[in-house]
Design a protein around this motif. Structure first.
Motif, PDB file in Angstrom:
ATOM      1  N   GLY A  98       1.435   6.248  -7.150  1.00  0.00           N
ATOM      2  CA  GLY A  98       0.218   6.777  -7.773  1.00  0.00           C
ATOM      3  C   GLY A  98      -0.003   8.250  -7.491  1.00  0.00           C
ATOM      4  O   GLY A  98      -0.335   9.028  -8.396  1.00  0.00           O
ATOM      5  N   VAL A  99       0.197   8.654  -6.250  1.00  0.00           N
ATOM      6  CA  VAL A  99      -0.014  10.052  -5.887  1.00  0.00           C
ATOM      7  C   VAL A  99       1.044  10.944  -6.540  1.00  0.00           C
ATOM      8  O   VAL A  99       0.748  12.070  -6.940  1.00  0.00           O
ATOM      9  CB  VAL A  99      -0.054  10.217  -4.352  1.00  0.00           C
ATOM     10  CG1 VAL A  99      -0.009  11.668  -3.938  1.00  0.00           C
ATOM     11  CG2 VAL A  99      -1.310   9.564  -3.813  1.00  0.00           C
ATOM     12  N   ALA A 132       0.834  -1.208   0.000  1.00  0.00           N
ATOM     13  CA  ALA A 132       0.000   0.000   0.000  1.00  0.00           C
ATOM     14  C   ALA A 132       0.867   1.256   0.000  1.00  0.00           C
ATOM     15  O   ALA A 132       0.584   2.207  -0.754  1.00  0.00           O
ATOM     16  CB  ALA A 132      -0.934  -0.006   1.209  1.00  0.00           C
ATOM     17  N   LEU A 133       1.923   1.292   0.796  1.00  0.00           N
ATOM     18  CA  LEU A 133       2.831   2.443   0.813  1.00  0.00           C
ATOM     19  C   LEU A 133       3.472   2.655  -0.552  1.00  0.00           C
ATOM     20  O   LEU A 133       3.544   3.774  -1.052  1.00  0.00           O
ATOM     21  CB  LEU A 133       3.924   2.252   1.872  1.00  0.00           C
ATOM     22  CG  LEU A 133       3.519   2.401   3.325  1.00  0.00           C
ATOM     23  CD1 LEU A 133       4.645   1.919   4.239  1.00  0.00           C
ATOM     24  CD2 LEU A 133       3.143   3.841   3.646  1.00  0.00           C
ATOM     25  N   TRP A 187      -1.234  22.716  -3.866  1.00  0.00           N
ATOM     26  CA  TRP A 187      -1.837  21.483  -3.342  1.00  0.00           C
ATOM     27  C   TRP A 187      -1.241  20.249  -4.005  1.00  0.00           C
ATOM     28  O   TRP A 187      -1.160  19.187  -3.372  1.00  0.00           O
ATOM     29  CB  TRP A 187      -3.362  21.526  -3.458  1.00  0.00           C
ATOM     30  CG  TRP A 187      -3.920  22.399  -2.377  1.00  0.00           C
ATOM     31  CD1 TRP A 187      -4.415  23.666  -2.512  1.00  0.00           C
ATOM     32  CD2 TRP A 187      -3.973  22.095  -0.981  1.00  0.00           C
ATOM     33  NE1 TRP A 187      -4.771  24.164  -1.276  1.00  0.00           N
ATOM     34  CE2 TRP A 187      -4.518  23.221  -0.320  1.00  0.00           C
ATOM     35  CE3 TRP A 187      -3.619  20.986  -0.224  1.00  0.00           C
ATOM     36  CZ2 TRP A 187      -4.719  23.256   1.054  1.00  0.00           C
ATOM     37  CZ3 TRP A 187      -3.810  21.029   1.156  1.00  0.00           C
ATOM     38  CH2 TRP A 187      -4.356  22.138   1.772  1.00  0.00           C
ATOM     39  N   ALA A 188      -0.791  20.376  -5.234  1.00  0.00           N
ATOM     40  CA  ALA A 188      -0.075  19.266  -5.870  1.00  0.00           C
ATOM     41  C   ALA A 188       1.217  18.977  -5.109  1.00  0.00           C
ATOM     42  O   ALA A 188       1.593  17.809  -4.920  1.00  0.00           O
ATOM     43  CB  ALA A 188       0.220  19.578  -7.338  1.00  0.00           C
ATOM     44  N   PHE A 189       1.885  20.028  -4.636  1.00  0.00           N
ATOM     45  CA  PHE A 189       3.091  19.810  -3.839  1.00  0.00           C
ATOM     46  C   PHE A 189       2.769  19.159  -2.501  1.00  0.00           C
ATOM     47  O   PHE A 189       3.570  18.376  -1.976  1.00  0.00           O
ATOM     48  CB  PHE A 189       3.878  21.110  -3.663  1.00  0.00           C
ATOM     49  CG  PHE A 189       4.770  21.403  -4.833  1.00  0.00           C
ATOM     50  CD1 PHE A 189       5.946  20.700  -5.024  1.00  0.00           C
ATOM     51  CD2 PHE A 189       4.425  22.365  -5.765  1.00  0.00           C
ATOM     52  CE1 PHE A 189       6.760  20.943  -6.114  1.00  0.00           C
ATOM     53  CE2 PHE A 189       5.230  22.630  -6.854  1.00  0.00           C
ATOM     54  CZ  PHE A 189       6.407  21.912  -7.041  1.00  0.00           C
ATOM     55  N   VAL A 190       1.603  19.431  -1.938  1.00  0.00           N
ATOM     56  CA  VAL A 190       1.173  18.725  -0.726  1.00  0.00           C
ATOM     57  C   VAL A 190       1.044  17.227  -1.045  1.00  0.00           C
ATOM     58  O   VAL A 190       1.472  16.375  -0.252  1.00  0.00           O
ATOM     59  CB  VAL A 190      -0.147  19.304  -0.173  1.00  0.00           C
ATOM     60  CG1 VAL A 190      -0.704  18.429   0.945  1.00  0.00           C
ATOM     61  CG2 VAL A 190       0.058  20.735   0.310  1.00  0.00           C
ATOM     62  N   LEU A 191       0.465  16.911  -2.197  1.00  0.00           N
ATOM     63  CA  LEU A 191       0.383  15.504  -2.605  1.00  0.00           C
ATOM     64  C   LEU A 191       1.770  14.898  -2.765  1.00  0.00           C
ATOM     65  O   LEU A 191       2.019  13.760  -2.348  1.00  0.00           O
ATOM     66  CB  LEU A 191      -0.401  15.369  -3.914  1.00  0.00           C
ATOM     67  CG  LEU A 191      -1.891  15.666  -3.847  1.00  0.00           C
ATOM     68  CD1 LEU A 191      -2.499  15.604  -5.248  1.00  0.00           C
ATOM     69  CD2 LEU A 191      -2.591  14.702  -2.909  1.00  0.00           C
ATOM     70  N   PHE A 192       2.695  15.654  -3.372  1.00  0.00           N
ATOM     71  CA  PHE A 192       4.072  15.178  -3.495  1.00  0.00           C
ATOM     72  C   PHE A 192       4.676  14.882  -2.118  1.00  0.00           C
ATOM     73  O   PHE A 192       5.406  13.904  -1.949  1.00  0.00           O
ATOM     74  CB  PHE A 192       4.947  16.206  -4.214  1.00  0.00           C
ATOM     75  CG  PHE A 192       4.950  16.127  -5.715  1.00  0.00           C
ATOM     76  CD1 PHE A 192       5.146  14.934  -6.384  1.00  0.00           C
ATOM     77  CD2 PHE A 192       4.801  17.287  -6.464  1.00  0.00           C
ATOM     78  CE1 PHE A 192       5.175  14.879  -7.766  1.00  0.00           C
ATOM     79  CE2 PHE A 192       4.829  17.253  -7.851  1.00  0.00           C
ATOM     80  CZ  PHE A 192       5.021  16.044  -8.503  1.00  0.00           C
ATOM     81  N   VAL A 193       4.396  15.732  -1.129  1.00  0.00           N
ATOM     82  CA  VAL A 193       4.910  15.505   0.225  1.00  0.00           C
ATOM     83  C   VAL A 193       4.384  14.187   0.775  1.00  0.00           C
ATOM     84  O   VAL A 193       5.144  13.388   1.332  1.00  0.00           O
ATOM     85  CB  VAL A 193       4.561  16.689   1.161  1.00  0.00           C
ATOM     86  CG1 VAL A 193       4.759  16.322   2.627  1.00  0.00           C
ATOM     87  CG2 VAL A 193       5.391  17.907   0.811  1.00  0.00           C
TER      88      VAL A 193
END
Length: 86
Positions: free
Chosen positions: A15-16, A8-9, A35-41
């Protein structure tokens, strides 16, 4: 660590990261890019965990430590820092 959690990790991180890259590439505006950078984090955090918990994956863990710093800079630039007047 269970195989399910490690898988899962790994797949969440991958995917993200793809989704975040797509959002950045679409250039939908400053706030959405932030917010895309938040997803990258979150992707980097998942891949750091996977990299150091799975066997023989430390390279991905170290790479994502560096990417986490870069992505945090993106969050700061696009969501936290006030844009300088032109």
């Amino acid at each position: 660590m269970s195989d399910f959690i490690l898988t899962a990790l790994q797949y969440y991180g991958a995917g993200v990261a793809v989704l975040a890259a797509l959002i950045v590439a679409l250039d939908l505006g400053r706030r959405i890019t932030g917010w895309a950078f938040v997803l990258f984090v979150t992707s980097s955090l998942a891949l750091i965990a996977w990299g150091f918990l799975a066997e023989d994956s430390e390279g991905i863990g170290w790479q994502n430590i560096a990417l986490l710093a870069i992505n945090a800079a993106g969050v700061y630039r696009y969501l936290i820092r006030k844009k300088e007047p032109a």
